[in-house]
Scaffold this motif. Structure first.
Motif, PDB file in Angstrom:
ATOM      1  N   THR A  88       0.974  -1.284   0.050  1.00  0.00           N
ATOM      2  CA  THR A  88      -0.013   0.188   0.094  1.00  0.00           C
ATOM      3  C   THR A  88       0.730   1.163   0.012  1.00  0.00           C
ATOM      4  OG1 THR A  88      -0.352  -0.159   2.423  1.00  0.00           O
ATOM      5  CG2 THR A  88      -1.961  -1.246   1.245  1.00  0.00           C
ATOM      6  N   VAL A  89       2.019   1.078   0.657  1.00  0.00           N
ATOM      7  CA  VAL A  89       3.030   2.203   0.618  1.00  0.00           C
ATOM      8  C   VAL A  89       3.385   2.527  -0.825  1.00  0.00           C
ATOM      9  CG1 VAL A  89       5.196   2.914   1.270  1.00  0.00           C
ATOM     10  CG2 VAL A  89       3.600   2.217   2.940  1.00  0.00           C
ATOM     11  N   GLY A  90       3.604   1.505  -1.540  1.00  0.00           N
ATOM     12  CA  GLY A  90       4.294   1.410  -2.947  1.00  0.00           C
ATOM     13  C   GLY A  90       3.078   2.069  -3.575  1.00  0.00           C
ATOM     14  N   LEU A  91       1.927   1.909  -3.664  1.00  0.00           N
ATOM     15  CA  LEU A  91       0.800   2.365  -4.213  1.00  0.00           C
ATOM     16  C   LEU A  91       0.557   3.720  -4.354  1.00  0.00           C
ATOM     17  CD1 LEU A  91      -2.178  -0.351  -3.845  1.00  0.00           C
ATOM     18  CD2 LEU A  91      -1.148   0.242  -6.206  1.00  0.00           C
ATOM     19  N   GLU A  92       0.923   4.262  -2.998  1.00  0.00           N
ATOM     20  CA  GLU A  92       0.687   5.918  -2.896  1.00  0.00           C
ATOM     21  C   GLU A  92       2.091   6.570  -3.488  1.00  0.00           C
ATOM     22  OE1 GLU A  92       0.172   6.130   1.378  1.00  0.00           O
ATOM     23  OE2 GLU A  92      -1.504   5.012   1.275  1.00  0.00           O
ATOM     24  N   LEU A  93       2.818   5.922  -3.995  1.00  0.00           N
ATOM     25  CA  LEU A  93       4.102   6.470  -4.577  1.00  0.00           C
ATOM     26  C   LEU A  93       4.064   6.320  -5.866  1.00  0.00           C
ATOM     27  CD1 LEU A  93       6.717   5.612  -1.760  1.00  0.00           C
ATOM     28  CD2 LEU A  93       5.556   7.702  -2.062  1.00  0.00           C
ATOM     29  N   GLY A  96       7.946   7.974 -10.581  1.00  0.00           N
ATOM     30  CA  GLY A  96       8.279   9.449 -11.118  1.00  0.00           C
ATOM     31  C   GLY A  96       8.370  10.360  -9.939  1.00  0.00           C
ATOM     32  N   ARG A  97       7.464  10.177  -8.693  1.00  0.00           N
ATOM     33  CA  ARG A  97       7.640  11.008  -7.640  1.00  0.00           C
ATOM     34  C   ARG A  97       8.982  10.518  -6.898  1.00  0.00           C
ATOM     35  NH1 ARG A  97       3.138  10.795  -2.653  1.00  0.00           N
ATOM     36  NH2 ARG A  97       3.727  12.581  -1.628  1.00  0.00           N
ATOM     37  N   LEU A  98       9.546   9.404  -6.974  1.00  0.00           N
ATOM     38  CA  LEU A  98      10.504   9.274  -6.232  1.00  0.00           C
ATOM     39  C   LEU A  98      12.041   9.822  -7.002  1.00  0.00           C
ATOM     40  CD1 LEU A  98      10.456   5.069  -5.743  1.00  0.00           C
ATOM     41  CD2 LEU A  98      10.648   7.055  -4.018  1.00  0.00           C
ATOM     42  N   TRP A  99      11.861   9.938  -8.420  1.00  0.00           N
ATOM     43  CA  TRP A  99      12.763  10.739  -9.198  1.00  0.00           C
ATOM     44  C   TRP A  99      12.662  12.164  -8.752  1.00  0.00           C
ATOM     45  CZ3 TRP A  99      16.952   9.936 -11.679  1.00  0.00           C
ATOM     46  CH2 TRP A  99      17.506  10.854 -12.315  1.00  0.00           C
ATOM     47  N   ASP A 100      11.534  12.713  -8.708  1.00  0.00           N
ATOM     48  CA  ASP A 100      11.408  14.037  -8.205  1.00  0.00           C
ATOM     49  C   ASP A 100      11.733  14.244  -6.965  1.00  0.00           C
ATOM     50  OD1 ASP A 100      10.132  14.756 -10.581  1.00  0.00           O
ATOM     51  OD2 ASP A 100       8.022  14.284  -9.862  1.00  0.00           O
ATOM     52  N   MET A 101      11.899  13.280  -6.049  1.00  0.00           N
ATOM     53  CA  MET A 101      12.250  13.498  -4.742  1.00  0.00           C
ATOM     54  C   MET A 101      13.813  13.042  -4.477  1.00  0.00           C
ATOM     55  SD  MET A 101       9.023  12.372  -2.487  1.00  0.00           S
ATOM     56  CE  MET A 101       9.665  12.716  -1.008  1.00  0.00           C
ATOM     57  N   LEU A 164       8.525  11.663   4.664  1.00  0.00           N
ATOM     58  CA  LEU A 164       8.403  10.618   3.459  1.00  0.00           C
ATOM     59  C   LEU A 164       9.961  10.526   2.990  1.00  0.00           C
ATOM     60  CD1 LEU A 164       6.750   9.109   1.513  1.00  0.00           C
ATOM     61  CD2 LEU A 164       6.317  11.287   0.395  1.00  0.00           C
ATOM     62  N   ALA A 165      10.690  11.604   2.738  1.00  0.00           N
ATOM     63  CA  ALA A 165      12.035  11.436   1.950  1.00  0.00           C
ATOM     64  C   ALA A 165      12.784  10.595   2.827  1.00  0.00           C
ATOM     65  CB  ALA A 165      12.764  12.804   2.101  1.00  0.00           C
ATOM     66  N   MET A 166      12.893  10.631   4.245  1.00  0.00           N
ATOM     67  CA  MET A 166      13.730   9.882   5.103  1.00  0.00           C
ATOM     68  C   MET A 166      13.342   8.242   5.201  1.00  0.00           C
ATOM     69  SD  MET A 166      14.666  12.475   8.178  1.00  0.00           S
ATOM     70  CE  MET A 166      13.048  13.299   8.543  1.00  0.00           C
ATOM     71  N   ILE A 267       2.409  -0.694 -10.070  1.00  0.00           N
ATOM     72  CA  ILE A 267       1.041  -0.509 -10.329  1.00  0.00           C
ATOM     73  C   ILE A 267       0.679   0.815 -10.046  1.00  0.00           C
ATOM     74  CG2 ILE A 267      -1.175  -1.018  -9.274  1.00  0.00           C
ATOM     75  CD1 ILE A 267      -0.334  -3.654  -8.421  1.00  0.00           C
ATOM     76  N   ALA A 268       1.331   1.686  -9.422  1.00  0.00           N
ATOM     77  CA  ALA A 268       1.164   3.227  -9.047  1.00  0.00           C
ATOM     78  C   ALA A 268       1.303   3.953 -10.676  1.00  0.00           C
ATOM     79  CB  ALA A 268       1.939   3.612  -8.276  1.00  0.00           C
ATOM     80  N   GLU A 269       2.341   3.350 -11.562  1.00  0.00           N
ATOM     81  CA  GLU A 269       2.505   3.828 -12.703  1.00  0.00           C
ATOM     82  C   GLU A 269       1.446   3.488 -13.797  1.00  0.00           C
ATOM     83  OE1 GLU A 269       5.123   5.722 -13.412  1.00  0.00           O
ATOM     84  OE2 GLU A 269       5.976   5.767 -11.461  1.00  0.00           O
TER      85      GLU A 269
END
Length: 597
Positions: A88-93, A96-101, A164-166, A267-269
């Motif tokens: 569920t954590v992965g679904l919320e990310l 693309g969001r990881l790359w931005d952060m 979230l970043a940490m 799946i988030a993608e």
């Protein structure tokens, strides 16, 4: 053999009944009282676990149907809970969001984990532990709970973004940490270098296969499931993806939660992520409850009471160390004092992944079983009070920011005072900032004030109807006062009071409609802007532009029409002698458009 199989089946069903029944009681009960169920889950786990009522099964056999007396039977349930949580954590990310952060994740996140691990490890080394043991425990205890923190804090807030970043870096670093402990391990159960390289290679290959296959197969899989219009099939496809991904990473020696996290990210993608998230949402709370119940069941109360002083001291030391390191790090990187304080305290508690790393350290014989049990209890205790830490962090953040609020109130320069910091107040503040005009805002809604301060706005909590509050804001030297509150009677009273005290002060007010604007003019407002009028003018402007009227004519005509309405409202407010706003000519606004015309 045939006689034992029904016994095992009954035992599994009994365990599932106990855990699901406990979750079914805790979730609605604590939701009714608006209390986070984290504490309730762990307490229920202690009650029905081997150290609670489960210890009396020998004297009262019927308790076996409502308790669990064998702690090792909990492992499958705990693993299921963690797998679903990370999914569920992965679904919320998303990737693309990881790359931005990436800067925050691999900058802030890496520094936080390394700093906490080194400081905790140094303390354990000074207490007499060996260097490998101190490092293993430092890495384990430096981790923070992704499952709990992300359910408590809003990722849109500055505190949530930092957390979230940490947490993302810690989840990514879990695999290298486990590998590192294996390489440092002692004894016959430790992996050889060849075995370690094999796990690394196979793990990398599996992850690459999941990433590549997921990009191509997942959209097609969910497209087929969507065509059937069967919610059951869609849910089955979602669970199949989680099981296959978790099983693949587990088969090559990696943690199954790595596969679950990757499955969620993939799946988030896809365009079906919202549907999958909706389908699996009920599992999120259940998975968290199952995991926390198993944490409570795994606690040895006898060991806890025998070592209560040392456990409390160790818990306080770990929480204090992590809060200090994280808070100082965030402050050094430019975060506000309140944000640094709240995020530091929030990230202080240990994590569910701490238990995984402790298990890896036991397998590598870096720590003894007794030491692991001690730190497992410290971890469980820290996780239990995570909601309390979040509340404490918010309270301390308010106090820390109080000094900054006093600085805002005691400004010496002439500035605009915005009364009310809702959507309209924020927009006005943004425009003033863009033109480098000083301002300060005040609001009675504490949530708005906290959010505004975290976003970097000079806004304070206070009652603008009190003369003492306005005096502290420097009302006598204000360049203008803007009232944005949507409370007609209160706005009229405040305008009347301000006009009686400061005859020459520009007072601009938001009005609900033309009648309210007229009342504000009667009370002494310099300008009253009906929100209904502005929406009509904006719509008229858009229509004129779309039908081909030159922009210069449009802007000038809109200004003229606004001036006509304003004079009409002033007249209705019996302010016929108010100074008329100068109506600009077409050439003043857009000479280029006029030349072209």
């Amino acid at each position: 053999m045939s006689g034992s199989e029904p016994l095992i089946s009954t035992s599994i069903l009994s365990d599932a009944l106990v855990i699901l029944g406990a979750a079914g009681i805790v979730i609605p009960l604590f939701a009714r009282f608006r209390i986070t169920p984290v504490i309730g889950f762990i307490l229920v786990g202690i009650l029905v676990g081997p150290s609670g009522l489960g210890a009396f099964v020998g004297q009262m056999p019927w308790l076996g149907y409502v308790t669990i007396s064998d702690v090792h039977r909990l492992d499958p349930f705990a693993e299921f809970g963690i797998i679903m949580l990370l999914f569920t954590v992965g679904l919320e990310l998303s990737f693309g969001r990881l790359w931005d952060m990436r800067k925050q994740v691999f900058g802030l996140g890496a520094l936080e984990l390394i700093g906490c691990a080194l400081l905790i490890g140094l303390g354990l080394l000074l207490l007499g532990n060996s260097a490998p043991t101190a490092l293993a425990l430092g890495l384990a205890l430096a981790l923070s709970s992704t499952a709990l923190v992300l359910r408590i804090v809003d990722p849109a807030r500055p505190v949530g973004k930092a957390a979230l970043a940490m947490l993302l870096f810690e989840d990514i670093a879990l695999i290298p940490i486990i590998f590192l402990l294996g390489a440092m391990g002692r004894g016959s159960e430790t992996q050889s270098t060849a075995e370690l390289v094999s796990v690394l290679t196979n793990g990398a290959l599996v992850i690459i296969v999941l990433l590549v296959a997921g990009r191509f197969l997942f959209p097609r899989l969910f497209a087929q499931a969507a065509r059937t219009k069967s919610p059951e099939l869609f849910l089955a496809a979602s669970l199949l993806v989680v099981i296959v991904a978790s099983g693949a990473t587990g088969a090559v020696g990696l943690s199954p939660i790595v596969g679950a996290l990757i499955a969620g990210l993939l799946i988030a993608e896809t365009e079906y992520h919202e549907e999958v998230e909706g389908m699996t949402k009920p599992f999120e709370g259940l998975a968290l409850g199952v995991f926390l119940i198993t944490v409570g069941m795994g606690l040895n109360l006898g060991f806890l009471f025998d070592n209560l002083g040392a456990i409390l001291l160790a818990t306080a030391a770990i929480l204090g160390t992590k809060a200090l390191v994280t808070g100082i790090l965030l402050r050094t990187m430019g975060a506000r004092r309140g944000t640094s304080t709240e995020a530091g305290i929030l990230m202080a508690s240990p994590s569910e992944t701490t238990l995984i790393v402790l298990g890896a350290a036991i397998s590598a014989r870096l720590i003894s079983a007794e030491a692991a049990q001690f730190w497992q209890i410290v971890t469980a205790l820290g996780m239990t009070i995570t909601p309390i830490l979040a509340w404490l962090g918010r309270r301390l953040a308010k106090r820390v920011d109080r000094g900054a609020r006093l600085e805002v109130m005691n400004g010496e320069e002439a500035r605009t005072i915005i009364i009310g910091f809702d959507r309209v107040g924020r927009l006005i503040a943004d425009m003033l900032r863009r033109h480098d005009k000083p301002f300060v805002a005040i609001d009675l809604d504490n949530d708005r004030v906290i959010q505004g301060q975290e976003d970097g706005w000079p806004v304070i909590f206070g009652d603008a109807t009190r003369d003492a509050t306005l005096d502290k804001l420097g009302i006598e030297r204000a360049s203008a006062v803007v009232l944005t509150m949507d409370e007609p009677v209160l706005a009229q009273r405040l305008v009347r009071r301000l006009r009686s005290r400061f005859p020459d002060l520009p007072i601009l007010a938001r009005a609900r409609d033309a009648r309210h604007a007229a009342a504000l003019y009667r009370a002494g407002a310099t300008t009253a802007v009906p929100q209904t009028l502005e929406s009509s003018l904006q719509l008229s402007e858009a229509v004129l532009v779309d039908v081909g009227v030159p922009m210069g004519f449009v802007i000038a005509s809109i200004h003229e029409r606004r001036d006509e309405y304003r004079q009409q409202i002033m007249h209705e407010g019996e302010l016929v002698h108010a100074p008329r706003l100068r109506t600009a000519s077409l050439r003043e606004y857009h000479p280029r458009d006029n030349a072209e015309s």
